[in-house]
Scaffold this active site. Structure first.
Site, PDB file in Angstrom:
ATOM      1  N   SER A  11      55.958  10.304 194.630  1.00 56.38           N
ATOM      2  CA  SER A  11      54.929  10.244 193.776  1.00 56.38           C
ATOM      3  C   SER A  11      55.409  10.331 192.394  1.00 56.38           C
ATOM      4  O   SER A  11      56.462  11.054 191.875  1.00 56.38           O
ATOM      5  CB  SER A  11      54.405  11.684 193.862  1.00 56.38           C
ATOM      6  OG  SER A  11      53.078  11.884 193.161  1.00 56.38           O
ATOM      7  N   TYR A  40      53.996  21.065 195.519  1.00 57.82           N
ATOM      8  CA  TYR A  40      53.930  19.901 196.306  1.00 57.82           C
ATOM      9  C   TYR A  40      54.767  19.032 195.607  1.00 57.82           C
ATOM     10  O   TYR A  40      55.672  18.407 196.133  1.00 57.82           O
ATOM     11  CB  TYR A  40      52.527  19.268 195.940  1.00 57.82           C
ATOM     12  CG  TYR A  40      52.528  17.784 196.164  1.00 57.82           C
ATOM     13  CD1 TYR A  40      52.622  17.469 197.570  1.00 57.82           C
ATOM     14  CD2 TYR A  40      52.271  17.235 195.098  1.00 57.82           C
ATOM     15  CE1 TYR A  40      52.454  16.011 197.684  1.00 57.82           C
ATOM     16  CE2 TYR A  40      52.409  15.696 195.539  1.00 57.82           C
ATOM     17  CZ  TYR A  40      52.277  15.227 196.706  1.00 57.82           C
ATOM     18  OH  TYR A  40      52.171  13.667 196.882  1.00 57.82           O
ATOM     19  N   LYS A  53      58.386  16.865 196.962  1.00 54.77           N
ATOM     20  CA  LYS A  53      59.017  15.256 196.684  1.00 54.77           C
ATOM     21  C   LYS A  53      60.308  15.112 196.188  1.00 54.77           C
ATOM     22  O   LYS A  53      61.141  14.336 196.566  1.00 54.77           O
ATOM     23  CB  LYS A  53      57.750  14.767 195.842  1.00 54.77           C
ATOM     24  CG  LYS A  53      56.531  14.461 196.602  1.00 54.77           C
ATOM     25  CD  LYS A  53      56.428  13.637 197.889  1.00 54.77           C
ATOM     26  CE  LYS A  53      55.209  13.649 198.432  1.00 54.77           C
ATOM     27  NZ  LYS A  53      55.133  13.054 200.071  1.00 54.77           N
TER      28      LYS A  53
HETATM   29  P1  NAD Z   1      47.164  11.708 204.200  1.00 53.94           P
HETATM   30  O1  NAD Z   1      47.049  13.092 204.226  1.00 53.94           O
HETATM   31  O2  NAD Z   1      45.708  10.906 204.303  1.00 53.94           O
HETATM   32  O3  NAD Z   1      47.769  11.197 205.346  1.00 53.94           O
HETATM   33  C1  NAD Z   1      49.131  11.859 205.726  1.00 53.94           C
HETATM   34  C2  NAD Z   1      49.247  11.870 207.218  1.00 53.94           C
HETATM   35  O4  NAD Z   1      50.430  12.609 207.606  1.00 53.94           O
HETATM   36  C3  NAD Z   1      48.003  12.495 207.570  1.00 53.94           C
HETATM   37  O5  NAD Z   1      47.292  11.683 208.675  1.00 53.94           O
HETATM   38  C4  NAD Z   1      48.496  14.010 208.427  1.00 53.94           C
HETATM   39  O6  NAD Z   1      47.671  14.353 209.617  1.00 53.94           O
HETATM   40  C5  NAD Z   1      49.955  13.467 208.856  1.00 53.94           C
HETATM   41  N1  NAD Z   1      51.012  14.622 208.582  1.00 53.94           N
HETATM   42  C6  NAD Z   1      51.063  15.459 207.707  1.00 53.94           C
HETATM   43  N2  NAD Z   1      51.957  16.276 207.806  1.00 53.94           N
HETATM   44  C7  NAD Z   1      52.474  16.303 209.014  1.00 53.94           C
HETATM   45  C8  NAD Z   1      53.542  16.704 209.852  1.00 53.94           C
HETATM   46  N3  NAD Z   1      54.266  17.797 209.561  1.00 53.94           N
HETATM   47  N4  NAD Z   1      53.780  16.126 211.269  1.00 53.94           N
HETATM   48  C9  NAD Z   1      53.133  14.889 211.589  1.00 53.94           C
HETATM   49  N5  NAD Z   1      52.097  14.326 210.716  1.00 53.94           N
HETATM   50  C10 NAD Z   1      51.644  14.689 209.728  1.00 53.94           C
HETATM   51  O7  NAD Z   1      47.635  11.162 202.913  1.00 53.94           O
HETATM   52  P2  NAD Z   1      47.943  10.047 202.023  1.00 53.94           P
HETATM   53  O8  NAD Z   1      47.114   9.979 200.538  1.00 53.94           O
HETATM   54  O9  NAD Z   1      47.792   8.836 202.994  1.00 53.94           O
HETATM   55  O10 NAD Z   1      49.494  10.328 201.564  1.00 53.94           O
HETATM   56  C11 NAD Z   1      50.665   9.525 202.337  1.00 53.94           C
HETATM   57  C12 NAD Z   1      51.752  10.246 201.714  1.00 53.94           C
HETATM   58  O11 NAD Z   1      51.753   9.485 200.247  1.00 53.94           O
HETATM   59  C13 NAD Z   1      51.988  11.413 201.428  1.00 53.94           C
HETATM   60  O12 NAD Z   1      53.427  11.772 201.699  1.00 53.94           O
HETATM   61  C14 NAD Z   1      51.415  11.765 200.137  1.00 53.94           C
HETATM   62  O13 NAD Z   1      52.085  13.014 199.584  1.00 53.94           O
HETATM   63  C15 NAD Z   1      51.965  10.597 199.359  1.00 53.94           C
HETATM   64  N6  NAD Z   1      51.256  10.432 198.090  1.00 53.94           N
HETATM   65  C16 NAD Z   1      50.020  10.163 198.104  1.00 53.94           C
HETATM   66  C17 NAD Z   1      49.333  10.004 197.043  1.00 53.94           C
HETATM   67  C18 NAD Z   1      47.787   9.974 196.744  1.00 53.94           C
HETATM   68  O14 NAD Z   1      47.208  10.132 195.778  1.00 53.94           O
HETATM   69  N7  NAD Z   1      47.114   9.899 198.006  1.00 53.94           N
HETATM   70  C19 NAD Z   1      49.855   9.766 195.690  1.00 53.94           C
HETATM   71  C20 NAD Z   1      51.428   9.904 195.907  1.00 53.94           C
HETATM   72  C21 NAD Z   1      51.985  10.256 196.853  1.00 53.94           C
END
Ligand code: NAD
Ligand code: UDP
Length: 354
Positions: free
Chosen positions: A127, A151, A155
């Protein structure tokens, strides 16, 4: 790039489902592992309908070492896209141990299983939060990394672990993808972002104001040093982001018949900014959304949100040079697709749909 077996962790989530659509459309074979802690089975069912393609699904937590090892041994992935993680900044401040356990220990469990396999290609969801309050704009990958909350620290720690791993074993190819602000939804309106409770992020809040679920948008800070005083961010369409993951997987596949000096070595570990390079203010986003949706978004001035920076946008040049990827969709497409998804699914995914 030929067809690969790709393990997608967190594939039921917001960015995971959109990426899964692109992975399947490109002809790859996919297997999802997700504990459904922040997602619903309906999301995966809809990916199947949209793509008309099958894929495997294991409902398990990444920290369940036995389950992950069995999955890796059975599926024999040739590349991994690792989305699974918790992502709410405020929650991470309240529960740092839960965040380190889920995000860092979960990744270690996955990497331990991969170490026992032949798979050395890894794409990680990092991120722009790793840059903290930027020293300069646009932010390139050499910008110093500093984080302001647990958080962000998860990362950063995973980035460091992956860097050490690649140094220890040169057969790894690891892409750290630093997302700026993902928004938007699949053009079909069938999959999209489905936050639990009151949305923290700007776009889902705006769409919920548009459906009448919330009264007005609180504009967090109107006295920033930005053109209109509101916070500026680099919003990126989730479809563009999804395609970047395919480009990153492609990058991990090193064809040593055309590259000099290789003897099975991987590419090491490299970071890539994923953004458009363009900054948009809160007011600009609200106006763009009004134009596309025809709905009024009432605004309320609110104090600055703790921890927010004035401006943050990417220099996405490295991704273009090395991955051959650039964002193609603009604000209008981001707003239109978000609205299409939210207006068709005002309460998000149905709980009982399979
Ligand atoms: P999201 O919460 O919609 O998706 C994450 C998925 O991972 C969920 O389906 C959750 O159930 C699953 N999960 C979490 N921990 C788990 C575990 N220990 N075992 C198995 N499954 C698990 O989030 P997203 O927005 O799709 O983000 C995906 C990734 O991108 C994350 O790592 C997040 O930190 C990163 N990210 C997101 C953003 C944003 O703004 N959405 C920005 C930067 C980085
Ligand atoms: N923001 C806002 N009202 C909201 C949510 C967000 O004014 O209800 C602002 C926030 O202060 C920031 C921008 O919108 O300037 C993007 O915030 P978001 O939480 O979506 O992403 P961040 O960049 O903070 O991860």
């Amino acid at each position: 790039m030929g067809v690969l077996r790709i393990l997608v962790t967190g594939g039921a989530g917001y960015i995971g489902t959109h990426t899964l659509v692109e992975v399947l459309a490109a002809g790859h074979e996919a297997h999802v592992i997700d504990n459904l802690g922040n997602s619903r089975p309906a999301a995966l069912a809809r990916v199947r309908q949209l793509t008309n393609r099958g894929f495997g699904f294991t409902r398990a937590d990444l920290r369940d070492q036995e389950a992950v090892a069995a999955l890796v041994a059975g599926f024999r992935p040739e590349a991994v896209i690792h989305f699974a993680g918790l992502k709410a900044v405020g929650e991470s401040v309240a529960d740092p141990l839960g965040y380190f356990d889920n995000n860092v220990a979960g990744t270690l469990s996955l990497l331990r299983a991969l170490r026992e396999s032949a798979c050395r290609r890894f794409v990680f969801s990092s991120s722009a939060t790793v840059y903290g309050d930027p020293d300069y704009l646009p932010i390139d990958e050499d910008h110093p990394r500093r984080v302001a909350n647990p958080y962000g620290r998860t990362k950063l720690q995973v980035e460091e672990i992956l860097g050490d791993l690649a140094r220890a074993d040169p057969s790894w190819s690891i892409a750290l993808l630093r997302y700026f602000n993902p928004v938007g939804a699949h053009p079909s309106g069938r999959i999209g972002e489905d936050p639990v409770g009151i949305p923290n992020n700007l776009m889902p809040f705006i769409t919920q104001v548009a459906t009448g679920r919330r009264a007005a948008l609180n504009v967090f800070g109107t006295d920033y040093d930005t053109p209109d005083g509101t916070g500026v961010r680099d919003y990126i369409h989730v479809t563009d982001l999804a395609r970047a993951h395919l480009a990153a997987v492609d990058w991990t596949v090193v064809d040593w018949t055309v590259v000099d000096g290789g003897d099975g070595a991987g590419r090491g570990c490299a970071a890539f900014n994923l953004g458009t390079g363009r900054g948009t203010s809160v007011l600009e986003m609200a106006r763009a959304f009004e134009e596309v949706s025809g709905r009024e978004i009432p605004l309320v001035r609110a104090p600055r949100r703790r921890g927010d920076v004035a401006s943050c946008y990417a220099d996405p040049g490295k991704a273009l040079r090395e991955l051959g990827w650039r964002a193609e969709l603009g604000l209008a497409e981001m707003c239109a697709s978000s609205w299409h998804w939210q207006s068709g699914n005002p309460e998000g995914y149905p709980e009982d749909e399979l």
